[in-house]
Enzyme design. Structure first.
Site, PDB file in Angstrom:
ATOM      1  N   GLY A  12       0.821  -1.201   0.000  1.00 34.80           N
ATOM      2  CA  GLY A  12       0.000   0.000   0.000  1.00 34.80           C
ATOM      3  C   GLY A  12       0.858   1.254   0.000  1.00 34.80           C
ATOM      4  O   GLY A  12       0.641   2.196  -0.779  1.00 34.80           O
ATOM      5  N   ASN A  13       1.867   1.250   0.864  1.00 34.34           N
ATOM      6  CA  ASN A  13       2.681   2.425   1.061  1.00 34.34           C
ATOM      7  C   ASN A  13       3.561   2.801  -0.128  1.00 34.34           C
ATOM      8  O   ASN A  13       3.944   3.949  -0.293  1.00 34.34           O
ATOM      9  CB  ASN A  13       3.580   2.161   2.264  1.00 34.34           C
ATOM     10  CG  ASN A  13       3.927   3.422   2.965  1.00 34.34           C
ATOM     11  OD1 ASN A  13       3.062   4.069   3.513  1.00 34.34           O
ATOM     12  ND2 ASN A  13       5.192   3.787   2.925  1.00 34.34           N
ATOM     13  N   LYS A 132     -11.926 -10.300   6.528  1.00 34.16           N
ATOM     14  CA  LYS A 132     -11.275  -9.128   5.939  1.00 34.16           C
ATOM     15  C   LYS A 132     -12.272  -7.973   5.802  1.00 34.16           C
ATOM     16  O   LYS A 132     -13.308  -8.106   5.160  1.00 34.16           O
ATOM     17  CB  LYS A 132     -10.720  -9.534   4.564  1.00 34.16           C
ATOM     18  CG  LYS A 132      -9.974  -8.449   3.864  1.00 34.16           C
ATOM     19  CD  LYS A 132      -8.609  -8.195   4.467  1.00 34.16           C
ATOM     20  CE  LYS A 132      -7.984  -6.964   3.837  1.00 34.16           C
ATOM     21  NZ  LYS A 132      -6.782  -6.520   4.520  1.00 34.16           N
ATOM     22  N   LYS A 219      -2.527 -10.065  -0.943  1.00 36.24           N
ATOM     23  CA  LYS A 219      -1.675  -9.836  -2.109  1.00 36.24           C
ATOM     24  C   LYS A 219      -0.278 -10.459  -1.946  1.00 36.24           C
ATOM     25  O   LYS A 219       0.338 -10.859  -2.927  1.00 36.24           O
ATOM     26  CB  LYS A 219      -1.580  -8.349  -2.440  1.00 36.24           C
ATOM     27  CG  LYS A 219      -0.638  -7.518  -1.570  1.00 36.24           C
ATOM     28  CD  LYS A 219       0.550  -7.023  -2.339  1.00 36.24           C
ATOM     29  CE  LYS A 219       1.589  -6.281  -1.562  1.00 36.24           C
ATOM     30  NZ  LYS A 219       1.656  -6.197  -0.140  1.00 36.24           N
ATOM     31  N   LYS A 281       2.918 -11.514   5.372  1.00 37.73           N
ATOM     32  CA  LYS A 281       4.112 -11.253   4.554  1.00 37.73           C
ATOM     33  C   LYS A 281       5.182 -12.307   4.848  1.00 37.73           C
ATOM     34  O   LYS A 281       5.834 -12.824   3.945  1.00 37.73           O
ATOM     35  CB  LYS A 281       4.676  -9.857   4.823  1.00 37.73           C
ATOM     36  CG  LYS A 281       3.741  -8.745   4.392  1.00 37.73           C
ATOM     37  CD  LYS A 281       4.382  -7.383   4.619  1.00 37.73           C
ATOM     38  CE  LYS A 281       3.359  -6.266   4.544  1.00 37.73           C
ATOM     39  NZ  LYS A 281       2.546  -6.255   3.342  1.00 37.73           N
TER      40      LYS A 281
HETATM   41  P1  ADP Z   1       1.394  -3.027   3.238  1.00 36.31           P
HETATM   42  O1  ADP Z   1       0.193  -2.150   3.392  1.00 36.31           O
HETATM   43  O2  ADP Z   1       2.609  -2.315   2.722  1.00 36.31           O
HETATM   44  O3  ADP Z   1       1.145  -4.303   2.504  1.00 36.31           O
HETATM   45  P2  ADP Z   1       1.084  -3.645   6.097  1.00 36.31           P
HETATM   46  O4  ADP Z   1       0.728  -2.300   6.624  1.00 36.31           O
HETATM   47  O5  ADP Z   1       0.026  -4.651   6.000  1.00 36.31           O
HETATM   48  O6  ADP Z   1       1.843  -3.464   4.694  1.00 36.31           O
HETATM   49  O7  ADP Z   1       2.280  -4.291   6.951  1.00 36.31           O
HETATM   50  C1  ADP Z   1       3.436  -3.539   7.278  1.00 36.31           C
HETATM   51  C2  ADP Z   1       3.389  -3.182   8.747  1.00 36.31           C
HETATM   52  O8  ADP Z   1       3.628  -4.349   9.543  1.00 36.31           O
HETATM   53  C3  ADP Z   1       4.440  -2.227   9.222  1.00 36.31           C
HETATM   54  O9  ADP Z   1       4.057  -0.899   9.010  1.00 36.31           O
HETATM   55  C4  ADP Z   1       4.549  -2.559  10.725  1.00 36.31           C
HETATM   56  O10 ADP Z   1       3.841  -1.604  11.490  1.00 36.31           O
HETATM   57  C5  ADP Z   1       3.851  -3.884  10.868  1.00 36.31           C
HETATM   58  N1  ADP Z   1       4.598  -4.915  11.628  1.00 36.31           N
HETATM   59  C6  ADP Z   1       3.996  -5.781  12.486  1.00 36.31           C
HETATM   60  N2  ADP Z   1       4.877  -6.587  13.054  1.00 36.31           N
HETATM   61  C7  ADP Z   1       6.106  -6.243  12.572  1.00 36.31           C
HETATM   62  C8  ADP Z   1       7.437  -6.728  12.789  1.00 36.31           C
HETATM   63  N3  ADP Z   1       7.686  -7.727  13.633  1.00 36.31           N
HETATM   64  N4  ADP Z   1       8.455  -6.142  12.104  1.00 36.31           N
HETATM   65  C9  ADP Z   1       8.198  -5.135  11.246  1.00 36.31           C
HETATM   66  N5  ADP Z   1       6.964  -4.622  11.002  1.00 36.31           N
HETATM   67  C10 ADP Z   1       5.921  -5.161  11.650  1.00 36.31           C
END
Ligand code: ADP
Ligand code: MG
Length: 322
Positions: A12-13, A132, A219, A281
């Site tokens: 997303g970011n 979800k 995704k 992830k």
């Molecule tokens: P995206 O939207 O990019 O797919 P998400 O927001 O779903 O990603 O996931 C990324 C987030 O996961 C990070 O911003 C962080 O806050 C969170 N996160 C949770 N646990 C961890 C961890 N152990 N190490 C790093 N990030 C983590």
């Protein structure tokens, strides 16, 4: 030189930052900055497949759907059409931004975006346990009305401002339509954008018809499956953290830059990775390694090109450290 194939999943970011409202100019700027970070892979001779998220964008499409019905009596489109719309719109934007980045770097390559269907199993237990959250926040009365008219399922928003949100199943992806075409195109040097938003979820019914599933697919899991199926060497997940951490945001927080399969699985089982964000992830990275991929990387979208950043997961990092 042995050609390598990389699958890069844009989070997303990478497209839209949390502190922005999401105008197209902002998305184009973020996307360009992210894509600039992929140029080093092309310069190192990699073939490239790009996948991407669609959370905020498909959320907006669902809200437009809703407003369109209320204001103009336009028939609402089901979720599969909304996901396909988002793949087309975001994919087009990535493609156009990438063409401009490639021109600036003097790289001649075709870029092609494929609206991608991803197969799920209609007997996946997720269909009985929708989790979800999608679309807008409704009042109790609106939610009751929608669930009686459309059969939608709602959950209360407890963490945020209250109200009710529709929940849909998030089944595990089991196949990617056209994966062999994606592989051919990429291995001929074309950059392929595919499986956006985890793909449009479809299933095969008992009469062998392809049917849409009213669901969304994670995704990262879909991207990892695609990466495995096309025999990619490396799998990158670009998000908004430079590394993965253990004891994230707790006492004893530690960066993990090099991880092997066994340790990562142990950390996952110990709950170091949050369920709705980092855990899928990590699971996607592990799935890729377990099915023969050489390396999974998680890092910040704008830092990939700088190899000081990023957590690298391999089967056996002592052997594979680069
Ligand atoms: P995206 O939207 O990019 O797919 P998400 O927001 O779903 O990603 O996931 C990324 C987030 O996961 C990070 O911003 C962080 O806050 C969170 N996160 C949770 N646990 C961890 C961890 N152990 N190490 C790093 N990030 C983590
Ligand atoms: Mg996010």
């Amino acid at each position: 030189m042995n050609k390598k194939l990389a699958v890069v999943a844009l989070g997303g970011n990478a497209l839209l930052r949390g502190d922005q409202i999401g105008t197209i100019e902002e998305q184009e700027q973020n996307t360009t900055e992210t894509l600039e970070n992929l140029i080093f892979l092309l310069n190192e001779g990699y073939d490239l497949v790009i996948t991407h998220g669609n959370g905020p964008q498909v959320g907006n499409i669902l809200m437009r759907n809703d407003a369109g019905e209320q204001v103009y009596n336009i028939a609402q489109m089901p979720l599969d059409i909304c996901v396909a719309d988002s793949q087309g719109g975001i994919g087009y934007m990535i493609e156009r931004m990438l063409r401009n980045v490639l021109i600036r770097h003097g790289i001649k390559k075709n870029v092609v975006c494929l609206v991608t269907q991803v197969l799920v199993d209609i007997n996946d237990p997720a269909f009985n346990d929708p989790q979800k959250r999608v679309g807008k926040i409704y009042t109790k009365d609106q939610a009751d009305d929608l669930s009686s008219r459309k059969g939608w399922i709602f959950r209360e928003e407890v963490k945020t401002q209250g109200g009710y949100r529709r929940v849909v199943p998030s089944p595990v992806p089991v196949g990617v339509m056209n994966d062999s075409i994606i592989s051919c195109l990429a291995r001929e040097g074309n950059i392929v954008i595919a499986a956006g938003g985890g793909g449009v979820p479809v299933y095969i019914d008992s009469e062998n018809n392809v049917r849409p599933a009213e669901a969304v697919i994670d995704k990262d899991l879909a991207s990892s499956l695609l990466a495995s199926h096309i025999g990619a060497d490396e799998f990158y997940i670009l998000t908004d953290v430079p590394y993965i951490y253990i004891n994230y945001k707790k006492p004893g927080e530690e960066i993990r830059e090099f991880l092997d399969y066994a340790d990562t699985l142990k950390f996952l089982n110990e709950g170091h990775f949050a369920k709705g964000s980092m855990a899928p992830k990590i699971q996607a990275c592990l799935n890729f390694i377990n099915s023969g991929g050489k390396m999974s990387v998680i890092t910040e979208a704008f830092k990939l090109a700088d190899k000081r950043y990023g957590s690298k997961i391999t089967m056996n990092y002592e052997d594979d450290r680069r």
